[in-house]
Scaffold this active site. Structure first.
Site, PDB file in Angstrom:
ATOM      1  N   CYS A  84     123.994  49.699 100.122  1.00  0.00           N
ATOM      2  CA  CYS A  84     123.670  50.657  99.062  1.00  0.00           C
ATOM      3  C   CYS A  84     122.730  51.758  99.524  1.00  0.00           C
ATOM      4  O   CYS A  84     122.536  52.742  98.814  1.00  0.00           O
ATOM      5  CB  CYS A  84     123.088  49.919  97.863  1.00  0.00           C
ATOM      6  N   CYS A 210     122.135  44.959  84.428  1.00  0.00           N
ATOM      7  CA  CYS A 210     122.900  45.244  85.653  1.00  0.00           C
ATOM      8  C   CYS A 210     123.463  46.656  85.624  1.00  0.00           C
ATOM      9  O   CYS A 210     124.001  47.096  84.604  1.00  0.00           O
ATOM     10  CB  CYS A 210     124.066  44.264  85.785  1.00  0.00           C
ATOM     11  N   LYS A 332     121.199  52.287  86.700  1.00  0.00           N
ATOM     12  CA  LYS A 332     121.476  51.551  85.467  1.00  0.00           C
ATOM     13  C   LYS A 332     122.336  52.359  84.489  1.00  0.00           C
ATOM     14  O   LYS A 332     123.308  51.829  83.936  1.00  0.00           O
ATOM     15  CB  LYS A 332     120.132  51.183  84.819  1.00  0.00           C
ATOM     16  N   HIS A 336     126.423  53.825  89.748  1.00  0.00           N
ATOM     17  CA  HIS A 336     126.147  53.457  91.137  1.00  0.00           C
ATOM     18  C   HIS A 336     127.424  53.419  91.983  1.00  0.00           C
ATOM     19  O   HIS A 336     127.960  52.365  92.281  1.00  0.00           O
ATOM     20  CB  HIS A 336     125.430  52.093  91.143  1.00  0.00           C
TER      21      HIS A 336
END
Lengths: 389, 389
Positions: A84, A210, A332, A336
């Site tokens: 990431c 998540c 969030k 992502h």
């Protein structure tokens, strides 16, 4: 001092995209070039990030494919992959290159698709993401990333009394911020109760703790400090970069909630920029899970260890608070798309410091920090950006 | 001038290995550190290459996993992926970094497993490799890499009259060289007749025209030119690096047999090193297929266009010939663990120039060139190394 300046930024909406990876990247790259007012023949290199497209789309050696699509087949390109933290690490390498005179002006960016547009549903994509956990010591146990960050966060709760309500406050805040960002994957006004009512993904995380799987791309144009006024848009200086690392797997780390790589990276970046945490006006933080944001606000020195949860609950990280965190909505709410997240944070820092972001503008945003972590925090890249002197 | 020096090299045998990727890399990294006489705390960064382990072993974010295994979790690391040019590009970035003063001394290397030890048999691994061909324009047609290089080579045969016999001579030579390399995947004395009797893989390539799938690792220690005498082993200077690129897919290239990226990369590297093709004593060339070596010997300026095939048949590229090519055995006989190939070429250049390779020693080897290409030659990295002045 890092000695580099961001002179152009661009990003797509984060969400669900049916376009191919090269097409999607173009939708970030061309706006970045336009923003900088730079012609392609003024660029010397292309630092490209993508994390998972081998696994998710059977697509490797993606740098030349993307470069061909945007007409940049006359400069050297390289693909970075650090889970990431992929495009933040590409950015760090680019900053070092222009800072040291290897190149003058470069394009940096990343792209990723993580939604069912890839042909993979969430369970399969979760397995793809889990390739970043340890192949021999973790994957065979079925440890996927909600579980990884649950382990870090559970230990933090044990040591400091951090609560699920405090975690929920992070989600509520970031959705509140994301609501003001028209490039965010999700907006919506959430309440703590709604978050706590969600289904458990990996204790203590519920669904709203998540970040989503998103598709998207981001790109920035970076030049040397000395050339920072040579382009059309207002440059924003990169004054510090830090790259902290830690052992992988989790069991080899000295501490889980400390997130050593973030602390080491922050220390290096602050030293480089000659700033302290108190000088920081706002931050974009890698909140893949709410707990990750709490841990990072401590690792970055904004709050004492154990105070990250209460600080979130008290609104200190909300717009208008002591140190607004993730005004973009963060992973969030903004979303992502893995390989695009690092340079999307740089985009937000740049636009905040320029004062271009409208209702989510941080007041007097002169110094911002980006925190982009990879895997279980084996890699964390920290960037300090400041208003150009 | 690139301004870097290789002070330590190490590689595993290329072949079939049952070890994990971190274990296999350690078997190259520790010998490289020992060769340099360098302690790990003297290293400033780790430039790591791996091409396919996401797809082949569900293993990404491999840099920290490998770094943890070799005890290097205190320096920044990054993974590069540029298909078969992966570790040459990592090496180029490392050379630029030490040349520009970003770091003093760094570890660079790569690892890959491509044999059934991964759990994948050859047809499935062929599909994995094909992820480097164009996802939208080539993969749906079933184009895998033997086919890609067959297209390049067929055009060369059409334009210049290159023959299958000349291609077979490349295979015979490289097996002859590989026979003298105890780290080579394959040795054996082959004849042109044996090569021509093999089954067709992709016309004009028969089985023996194709390099094998191998497991292996390689690593080198690179420092700045100024520190080149500070270590235990004899340093060999990196005097030129070039990074040529080209459009992907094939249909977007101006020419197939010209391999523009190799020509551009060689031009840049020769200029950087201030040498001409005539100054080159030997070369390690990316002979993934015999045709690729013929094309590269022309692109590197050793022979006129169209003369690469006859030159191979006349023994000009054999040990003792005009310009020995692939004294190591090349990818063809030494083997091709993708992400390890680039720094394995650097290892051969270093050991040849030091005069350490025994019966396959090139006489008066003072200047060597490495040619590492990625994908369909969308990326080619050229390195010139010379005896330290």
């Amino acid at each position: 001092m890092a000695g580099a300046t961001v002179v152009g930024v661009g990003m797509t909406e984060f969400g669900v995209h049916g376009k191919t990876l090269p097409e999607l990247f173009a939708d970030a790259a061309f706006p970045a070039l336009d923003d900088a007012g730079v012609e392609q023949d003024e660029l010397d290199a292309f630092y490209f990030g993508n994390a998972m497209s081998g696994l998710s789309e059977n697509d490797t050696h993606l740098a030349p494919k993307v470069a061909t699509h945007i007409g940049m087949t006359d400069v050297p390109f390289q693909r970075f992959e650090d889970a990431c933290a992929t495009s933040a690490n590409a950015f760090k390498n680019a900053v070092q290159a222009v800072g040291a005179g290897v190149h003058d002006t470069v394009l940096v960016g990343g792209v990723e698709r993580c939604t069912p547009e890839t042909g993979m549903e969430t369970p399969e994509m979760t397995r793809v993401f889990a390739s970043a956990s340890h192949r021999q010591y973790e994957q065979p146990s079925g440890l996927t990333f909600p579980g990884v960050f649950a382990l870090l966060t559970k230990r933090h709760m044990h040591e400091y009394g951090t609560t699920e309500e405090q975690l929920a406050e992070v989600a509520v805040k970031n959705h509140y911020h994301g609501n003001m960002n028209d490039r965010a994957h999700f907006g919506g006004d959430k309440t703590v109760e709604e978050v706590l009512d969600g289904p458990v993904v990996a204790d203590p995380f519920r669904l709203m703790d998540c970040c989503p799987f998103s598709d998207g791309a981001s790109a920035v144009v970076v030049t040397s400090d000395g050339l920072g006024d040579s382009f059309g848009a207002e440059g924003v200086d990169v004054t510090g970069v830090g790259h902290g690392v830690d052992a992988v797997p989790l069991a080899d780390k000295d501490s889980l909630p400390e997130t050593k790589s973030a602390r080491d990276g922050a220390h290096e970046a602050y030293d480089d920029a000659d700033v302290t945490p108190g000088d920081v006006d706002f931050a974009e933080i890698h909140d893949c899970f709410t707990g990750a944001e709490v841990l990072a606000t401590e690792a970055l020195g904004f709050f004492e260890d154990g105070e990250g949860g209460p600080a979130a609950a008290e609104g200190k990280t909300r717009l208008g608070g002591e140190v607004p965190v993730n005004p973009s909505g963060g992973l969030k709410a903004k979303g992502h798309p893995i390989g695009a997240t690092g340079t999307a944070q740089i985009t937000e820092l740049t636009e905040q410091i320029r004062g271009e972001v409208g209702e989510r503008q941080v007041e007097d945003a002169r110094t911002g920090v980006a925190h982009n972590l990879g895997g279980d925090s084996g890699t964390t890249v920290i960037t300090v950006m400041e208003e150009r002197a």
